[in-house]
Design a protein around this motif. Sequence first.
Motif, mmCIF file in Angstrom:
data_model
loop_
_atom_site.group_PDB
_atom_site.id
_atom_site.type_symbol
_atom_site.label_atom_id
_atom_site.label_comp_id
_atom_site.label_asym_id
_atom_site.label_seq_id
_atom_site.Cartn_x
_atom_site.Cartn_y
_atom_site.Cartn_z
ATOM 1 N N PHE A 82 -6.247 -4.884 5.536
ATOM 2 C CA PHE A 82 -5.422 -5.820 5.281
ATOM 3 C C PHE A 82 -5.078 -6.762 6.494
ATOM 4 N N PHE A 107 -7.693 2.182 15.259
ATOM 5 C CA PHE A 107 -8.269 1.186 16.251
ATOM 6 C C PHE A 107 -9.999 1.170 16.511
ATOM 7 N N LYS A 145 5.178 4.968 6.618
ATOM 8 C CA LYS A 145 5.543 4.281 7.791
ATOM 9 C C LYS A 145 7.197 3.782 7.649
ATOM 10 N N SER A 168 -6.350 0.900 8.571
ATOM 11 C CA SER A 168 -5.715 2.197 8.515
ATOM 12 C C SER A 168 -6.614 3.190 8.084
ATOM 13 N N ALA A 213 -8.098 1.627 4.559
ATOM 14 C CA ALA A 213 -7.411 0.144 4.089
ATOM 15 C C ALA A 213 -7.526 -0.727 5.047
ATOM 16 N N MET A 233 1.220 4.715 2.295
ATOM 17 C CA MET A 233 1.092 4.374 3.749
ATOM 18 C C MET A 233 2.525 3.629 3.861
ATOM 19 N N TRP A 283 3.002 -6.846 1.633
ATOM 20 C CA TRP A 283 2.656 -8.255 1.837
ATOM 21 C C TRP A 283 3.489 -9.089 0.438
ATOM 22 N N LYS A 300 -3.909 6.395 5.836
ATOM 23 C CA LYS A 300 -2.551 6.084 5.796
ATOM 24 C C LYS A 300 -2.024 5.833 7.563
ATOM 25 N N GLU A 301 -2.699 6.083 8.528
ATOM 26 C CA GLU A 301 -2.184 5.774 9.593
ATOM 27 C C GLU A 301 -3.093 4.614 10.633
ATOM 28 N N TYR A 302 -2.571 3.595 11.281
ATOM 29 C CA TYR A 302 -3.231 2.454 11.806
ATOM 30 C C TYR A 302 -4.551 2.937 12.716
ATOM 31 N N LEU A 320 -6.110 -5.746 9.954
ATOM 32 C CA LEU A 320 -5.687 -4.547 10.412
ATOM 33 C C LEU A 320 -6.345 -3.383 9.600
ATOM 34 N N TYR A 373 1.074 -1.027 0.123
ATOM 35 C CA TYR A 373 0.075 0.086 0.053
ATOM 36 C C TYR A 373 0.999 1.211 0.181
#
Lengths: 161, 161, 82, 82
Positions: free
Chosen positions: C76, C62, B74, C55, C74, B70, B139, C58-60, C53, B67
């Motif tokens: 994944f 929760f 990261k 995002s 996203a 992102m 991945w 573009k940030e994780y 998971l 991706y």
Amino acid sequence: MASLPTIFSITESELDLNDLLAQITLPSTGAAAIFTGMVRGETLRHGSAQAPRDGPHETAYLEYEAYVPMAEAKMKQVADEIRAKWPSVEGIAIVQRIGKLYPRTPTVLIACTAAHRDTGVFEAARYGIDRLKEIVPIWKKEFGPNGEFWVEGEYIPKPGE
Amino acid sequence: MASLPTIFSITESELDLNDLLAQITLPSTGAAAIFTGMVRGETLRHGSAQAPRDGPHETAYLEYEAYVPMAEAKMKQVADEIRAKWPSVEGIAIVQRIGKLYPRTPTVLIACTAAHRDTGVFEAARYGIDRLKEIVPIWKKEFGPNGEFWVEGEYIPKPGE
Amino acid sequence: MNKVKLLFFATIRDRAGMKSLEIEIPETMTVQELKDKISTDYPNLKQSMESVLISVNKEYAFDEAVLPPNAEVALFPPVSGG
Amino acid sequence: MNKVKLLFFATIRDRAGMKSLEIEIPETMTVQELKDKISTDYPNLKQSMESVLISVNKEYAFDEAVLPPNAEVALFPPVSGG
């Protein structure tokens, strides 16, 4: 084990990291740890007794020389020591470039490959450069605005080394 | 500090270690620790729940995807974490190759430069690859004689990561 | 209503049979509520939603996070780069 | 008598003003005795002999070692490669 690639050489040619890595990559290796040293053009390190330095100073270039046949024999010994300490390591390359080398130029490479990164490859590469700086007969002379002087090492090899 | 080189990218091109090292070498850097991962063609590692494996098996190739925006964000975060933990590190490169990659091909590179080798460069490079494998959205799918399956990671990022 | 763009990767894309999807959601929807909605609307993805998971921009993100307008979301599995 | 080839490197070569030298030595001479002889014959090198490293046939050699016939003996300061 006999077919595991071990490269050790003193060369006047440019170090080709891509080529050296390819030479120690096997179908079974998934990780490589590589150390390279480069000539610094600016340095803060303390000088030798010959040429005490207080602050930062400039290096125009270094001139490296080696006692080639002994250097290559000692590089092989370093590789053997790595294999004894980290049996998971598969490929090893130890290469020192000599001659007149300018700032930013890679001068030395130690690379170890293994199946995974948690097999000791980082420690093995670190050990390799430490040992090269102790026992492999190579010397460098620094040339700069304040003249030229030999960079001297400190390590005294022990019997058996 | 603003001028310290930081490279982070996802690419479909061959990794050029010589070029990447040159991009993070400064007149002040004398040491680089570089990690690269390569595709293994033979492996003994245990399989995933999807594809349990007992013994050694063969990989024809891996197909990587990311991706991208992102992943690059990261990677920058990993570089920032390295700089926070090892302030002596000067240059950082974090590059992941994606696409169809065959055994022996380098897939990923983490490189850190600093004045000397005892500044944490080895630990920083090790940290970089560990973190990439935890938080960077990439991945891989493995293709081999027993079919194809996704290689799944295990790490669950925590808030703030 | 609010609009979000969903992106699917790896196993989740394979199971979804698509790379991306734009959907309309209520003004204040959390990540957990989005996962519940996807499980309901796309039964193929129900199992994936347990370990997915996520995002957001573009940030994780929760479970309790509220999706902002026009978010890029996203979905994944745990990553496996390197 | 015995013959050995001496090789000089780095600071020691600079002080010796030569890269190599062949000399004749007694049948059983130790490394320490060779250093003493060099100090006497080449006063320029006297000081260097205090901290010199010596190899005999490409292996590090120490004071008590006896020089074999036709040895290649290298004299050099602590190494500084890398």
